[in-house]
Write a protein that holds these residues in place. Structure first.
Motif, PDB file in Angstrom:
ATOM      1  N   LEU A  69      18.766  48.649  45.397  1.00 21.06           N
ATOM      2  CA  LEU A  69      17.684  47.613  45.490  1.00 21.06           C
ATOM      3  C   LEU A  69      18.034  46.941  44.210  1.00 21.06           C
ATOM      4  O   LEU A  69      17.984  45.568  44.420  1.00 21.06           O
ATOM      5  N   GLN A  70      18.193  47.269  43.169  1.00 24.68           N
ATOM      6  CA  GLN A  70      18.477  46.351  41.838  1.00 24.68           C
ATOM      7  C   GLN A  70      19.708  45.792  41.888  1.00 24.68           C
ATOM      8  O   GLN A  70      19.848  44.473  41.464  1.00 24.68           O
ATOM      9  N   ASP A  71      20.530  46.325  42.814  1.00 21.74           N
ATOM     10  CA  ASP A  71      21.927  45.314  42.889  1.00 21.74           C
ATOM     11  C   ASP A  71      21.734  44.153  43.849  1.00 21.74           C
ATOM     12  O   ASP A  71      22.170  43.166  43.777  1.00 21.74           O
ATOM     13  N   LEU A  72      20.843  44.459  44.983  1.00 26.50           N
ATOM     14  CA  LEU A  72      20.401  43.378  45.876  1.00 26.50           C
ATOM     15  C   LEU A  72      19.734  42.598  45.050  1.00 26.50           C
ATOM     16  O   LEU A  72      20.005  41.345  45.225  1.00 26.50           O
ATOM     17  N   VAL A  73      18.995  42.681  44.242  1.00 24.87           N
ATOM     18  CA  VAL A  73      18.104  41.799  43.374  1.00 24.87           C
ATOM     19  C   VAL A  73      18.863  40.962  42.721  1.00 24.87           C
ATOM     20  O   VAL A  73      18.846  39.716  42.484  1.00 24.87           O
ATOM     21  N   LYS A  74      19.888  41.642  41.915  1.00 26.57           N
ATOM     22  CA  LYS A  74      20.774  40.966  40.909  1.00 26.57           C
ATOM     23  C   LYS A  74      21.652  39.784  41.715  1.00 26.57           C
ATOM     24  O   LYS A  74      21.927  38.879  41.393  1.00 26.57           O
ATOM     25  N   ALA A  90      10.739  39.456  39.187  1.00 22.84           N
ATOM     26  CA  ALA A  90      11.963  40.277  39.368  1.00 22.84           C
ATOM     27  C   ALA A  90      12.347  41.043  37.824  1.00 22.84           C
ATOM     28  O   ALA A  90      12.525  42.198  37.615  1.00 22.84           O
ATOM     29  N   MET A  91      12.272  40.236  36.742  1.00 24.85           N
ATOM     30  CA  MET A  91      12.663  40.732  35.516  1.00 24.85           C
ATOM     31  C   MET A  91      11.744  41.529  34.989  1.00 24.85           C
ATOM     32  O   MET A  91      11.966  42.617  34.299  1.00 24.85           O
ATOM     33  N   THR A  92      10.388  41.382  35.167  1.00 26.94           N
ATOM     34  CA  THR A  92       9.331  42.051  34.678  1.00 26.94           C
ATOM     35  C   THR A  92       9.341  43.541  35.449  1.00 26.94           C
ATOM     36  O   THR A  92       9.317  44.452  34.747  1.00 26.94           O
ATOM     37  N   ARG A  93       9.796  43.376  36.613  1.00 26.84           N
ATOM     38  CA  ARG A  93       9.682  44.698  37.510  1.00 26.84           C
ATOM     39  C   ARG A  93      11.081  45.402  37.147  1.00 26.84           C
ATOM     40  O   ARG A  93      10.906  46.847  37.124  1.00 26.84           O
ATOM     41  N   HIS A  94      11.987  44.838  36.920  1.00 28.58           N
ATOM     42  CA  HIS A  94      13.348  45.430  36.491  1.00 28.58           C
ATOM     43  C   HIS A  94      13.798  45.519  35.304  1.00 28.58           C
ATOM     44  O   HIS A  94      14.710  45.263  34.881  1.00 28.58           O
ATOM     45  N   LEU A  95      12.545  45.585  34.168  1.00 31.01           N
ATOM     46  CA  LEU A  95      12.955  45.375  32.962  1.00 31.01           C
ATOM     47  C   LEU A  95      14.132  46.319  32.383  1.00 31.01           C
ATOM     48  O   LEU A  95      14.711  45.920  31.308  1.00 31.01           O
ATOM     49  N   ALA A  96      14.033  47.337  32.948  1.00 29.62           N
ATOM     50  CA  ALA A  96      14.967  48.523  32.554  1.00 29.62           C
ATOM     51  C   ALA A  96      16.584  48.098  32.700  1.00 29.62           C
ATOM     52  O   ALA A  96      17.346  48.698  32.265  1.00 29.62           O
ATOM     53  N   SER A  97      16.674  47.290  33.663  1.00 27.45           N
ATOM     54  CA  SER A  97      18.040  46.862  34.111  1.00 27.45           C
ATOM     55  C   SER A  97      18.635  45.546  33.264  1.00 27.45           C
ATOM     56  O   SER A  97      18.182  44.527  33.802  1.00 27.45           O
ATOM     57  N   GLN A 152      21.296  44.076  33.881  1.00 25.74           N
ATOM     58  CA  GLN A 152      21.997  43.094  34.616  1.00 25.74           C
ATOM     59  C   GLN A 152      20.847  42.161  35.212  1.00 25.74           C
ATOM     60  O   GLN A 152      21.244  41.061  35.358  1.00 25.74           O
ATOM     61  N   VAL A 153      19.622  42.729  35.713  1.00 22.86           N
ATOM     62  CA  VAL A 153      18.664  42.115  36.362  1.00 22.86           C
ATOM     63  C   VAL A 153      18.072  41.022  35.237  1.00 22.86           C
ATOM     64  O   VAL A 153      17.822  39.877  35.626  1.00 22.86           O
ATOM     65  N   CYS A 154      18.007  41.397  34.335  1.00 23.94           N
ATOM     66  CA  CYS A 154      17.469  40.937  33.107  1.00 23.94           C
ATOM     67  C   CYS A 154      18.244  39.625  32.667  1.00 23.94           C
ATOM     68  O   CYS A 154      17.862  38.443  32.446  1.00 23.94           O
ATOM     69  N   GLU A 155      19.665  39.784  32.699  1.00 21.60           N
ATOM     70  CA  GLU A 155      20.609  38.965  32.191  1.00 21.60           C
ATOM     71  C   GLU A 155      20.514  37.885  33.598  1.00 21.60           C
ATOM     72  O   GLU A 155      20.636  36.566  33.111  1.00 21.60           O
ATOM     73  N   VAL A 200      22.341  39.646  27.911  1.00 20.16           N
ATOM     74  CA  VAL A 200      20.904  39.254  27.984  1.00 20.16           C
ATOM     75  C   VAL A 200      20.617  38.561  26.755  1.00 20.16           C
ATOM     76  O   VAL A 200      19.723  37.616  26.834  1.00 20.16           O
ATOM     77  N   GLN A 201      20.891  38.749  25.610  1.00 26.44           N
ATOM     78  CA  GLN A 201      20.489  38.146  24.382  1.00 26.44           C
ATOM     79  C   GLN A 201      20.992  36.644  24.478  1.00 26.44           C
ATOM     80  O   GLN A 201      20.100  35.882  24.034  1.00 26.44           O
ATOM     81  N   LYS A 202      22.172  36.351  25.056  1.00 28.79           N
ATOM     82  CA  LYS A 202      22.909  35.099  24.896  1.00 28.79           C
ATOM     83  C   LYS A 202      22.035  34.142  25.812  1.00 28.79           C
ATOM     84  O   LYS A 202      21.540  33.242  25.834  1.00 28.79           O
ATOM     85  N   GLN A 203      21.660  34.894  27.192  1.00 27.13           N
ATOM     86  CA  GLN A 203      21.145  33.925  28.415  1.00 27.13           C
ATOM     87  C   GLN A 203      19.736  33.972  27.810  1.00 27.13           C
ATOM     88  O   GLN A 203      18.947  32.858  28.304  1.00 27.13           O
TER      89      GLN A 203
END
Length: 464
Positions: free
Chosen positions: A303-308, A339-346, A348-351, A393-396
């Motif tokens: 699912l995280q991949d789909l969100v990304k 999405a970012m809040t829910r998948h904060l551990a990812s 890729q999603v955060c970036e 993540v840091q750059k974006q």
């Protein structure tokens, strides 16, 4: 100045290998290694050379050949004899050989593989869907990194194949992969396919096969590539026009929303759809807002991949200012923040979340207001805290903060109150790639930044 690399033919390399075997009595592996070292010491680029020992066919005395070329010859012969089963077997062999390395694909293309596959493809369109799928898979493998191979006839046949086989998830998936390979770093192919009507086929495929994660993923990637401007051979492309067409003429935003409703698949059961949630009426952006459906948390990576992929597609089409406004009006910023809040551990999603918000905020003060008031800046800083070693993540996140305040200085102090200065300074100190974007963010936030004057334009004393 770096000198251009030298190039040799496959025949030259193979001759050197045979010489090492026959005259110097080296073993096959040692002969190849010796040939590689010999040519590389002379500055020869061997990137497109198959570095294996050619094999002699069991059919009799003849010139040794590589497996990829033997598979191609066998395919051509089976086509000439009109043996569908043999054609199918040789297509599968050829496809596997192409997937092994770029050099195999290059050699096959050099020896005329494309017209042979085109003939096979035409034969398969007569009604043999299994053979059609194999032909598309082989074409996809051959054109990976070689988009120039597809001619006008091939591009038109590709669009026709997708249109005629819209109900087949497998053919659609493989066909879209061919579209991707044809369009990557090839502006003319992109424009030709758009003119031929590929955009409604891509959005239609995502909508029609929303329960098939593979088709949705390929479709989203296909839409993204249509918005690329990556062909250095042309002065400018039509990336923004294509993004506008995707949204305004082909319902792209609606397709992305509906794609987010689709069922994903567990990574360990690729052919079994996951059950849909039954205890709530899912809203338009349920995977982005909720992360997972009740009862299927084991599928989170999928699912995280789909969100990304959805976030990446949003980011791609948001290059056009009209599209940015449409995304914001549709509640896209709230969705991305969720999405970012829910998948904060990812990471890729955060970036991708930060990158999408960054594009929406660029030169758009009103969009920046919506993002800040919707918690976008806070979510970005939380992502920076969660992933201090992830340079993407840091750059974006730094770029997002900079875009939020560049034309809306009133947001500077509220963002600083969230601890932005310390996090951006840490990113700058930790990652060399963040140096420029971090300094820009700190500067626009009103923080003190040491700017080193590298040259004043004045002549100085030169040591003897």
């Amino acid at each position: 100045m770096k000198m251009a690399s030298k190039h040799i033919t496959q025949e030259t390399f193979d001759a050197a290998v045979r010489e090492n075997i026959e005259e110097f009595e080296l073993g096959p592996e040692e002969a190849v290694k010796e040939a590689v070292e010999q040519f590389e010491s002379q500055g020869v680029d061997l990137g497109n050379i198959v570095k294996t020992t050619p094999k002699v066919s069991a059919d009799g005395p003849q010139e040794p050949t590589h497996d990829i070329l033997q598979a191609l010859d066998d395919l051509q012969e089976s086509m000439a004899r009109s043996h569908p089963q043999e054609v199918s077997a040789h297509l599968a062999r050829f496809c596997e050989q192409c997937k092994q390395q770029k050099a195999c694909r290059f050699l096959a293309a050099e020896k005329g593989a494309y017209p042979i596959l085109l003939a096979t493809w035409k034969l398969a369109t007569a009604g043999d869907q299994g053979l059609l799928l194999q032909a598309l898979n082989a074409l996809s493998a051959l054109t990976d990194g070689q988009p120039d191979l597809l001619d006008t006839q091939g591009l038109q046949l590709l669009v026709a194949t997708l249109a005629r086989n819209a109900d087949s998830a497998n053919v659609t998936c493989s066909g879209i992969r061919c579209v991707r390979h044809a369009c990557l770093k090839h502006e003319q192919n992109r424009q030709s396919l758009v003119k031929a009507g590929v955009l409604p086929l891509l959005t239609g495929a995502i909508a029609r096969h929303s329960r098939c994660a593979d088709v949705v993923r390929e479709g989203l990637l296909g839409l993204r590539i249509m918005t690329f401007d990556d062909d250095i051979r042309v002065p400018f492309g039509r990336a923004h026009d294509h993004a506008k067409m995707i949204v305004q003429e082909n319902g792209g935003l609606k397709v992305l929303i509906e794609a987010a409703k689709g069922r994903s698949r567990s990574p360990d059961t690729p052919s079994r759809p996951l059950p849909q949630s039954s205890n709530q009426a899912v809203n338009a952006w349920v995977p982005l807002r909720r992360g997972v459906w009740p009862g299927v948390t084991h599928a989170l990576p999928s699912l995280q991949d789909l969100v990304k992929q959805v976030l990446s597609a949003l980011r791609a089409i948001a290059g056009n200012d009209d599209v940015k406004d449409a995304i914001v009006r549709a509640g896209g910023t709230e969705t991305i923040v969720s999405a970012m809040t829910r998948h904060l551990a990812s990471p890729q999603v955060c970036e991708q979340s930060c990158a999408a918000l960054c594009v929406l905020a660029l030169r758009k003060p009103e969009n920046s207001r919506v993002i800040v008031e919707g918690g976008g800046a806070l979510a970005a800083l939380q992502a920076m805290k969660a992933h201090p070693q992830e340079v993407g993540v840091q750059k974006q996140a730094c770029m997002l903060i900079r875009n939020l305040v560049a034309r809306s200085q009133t947001f500077s102090q509220p963002i600083l109150d969230l601890g932005a200065e310390a996090l951006i300074s840490r990113a700058r100190a930790t990652h060399r790639d963040c140096e420029d974007v971090a300094k820009a963010a700190l500067r626009d936030l009103g923080c003190h930044v040491e700017l080193q004057e590298l040259w004043t334009g004045q002549k100085g004393n030169l040591a003897p």
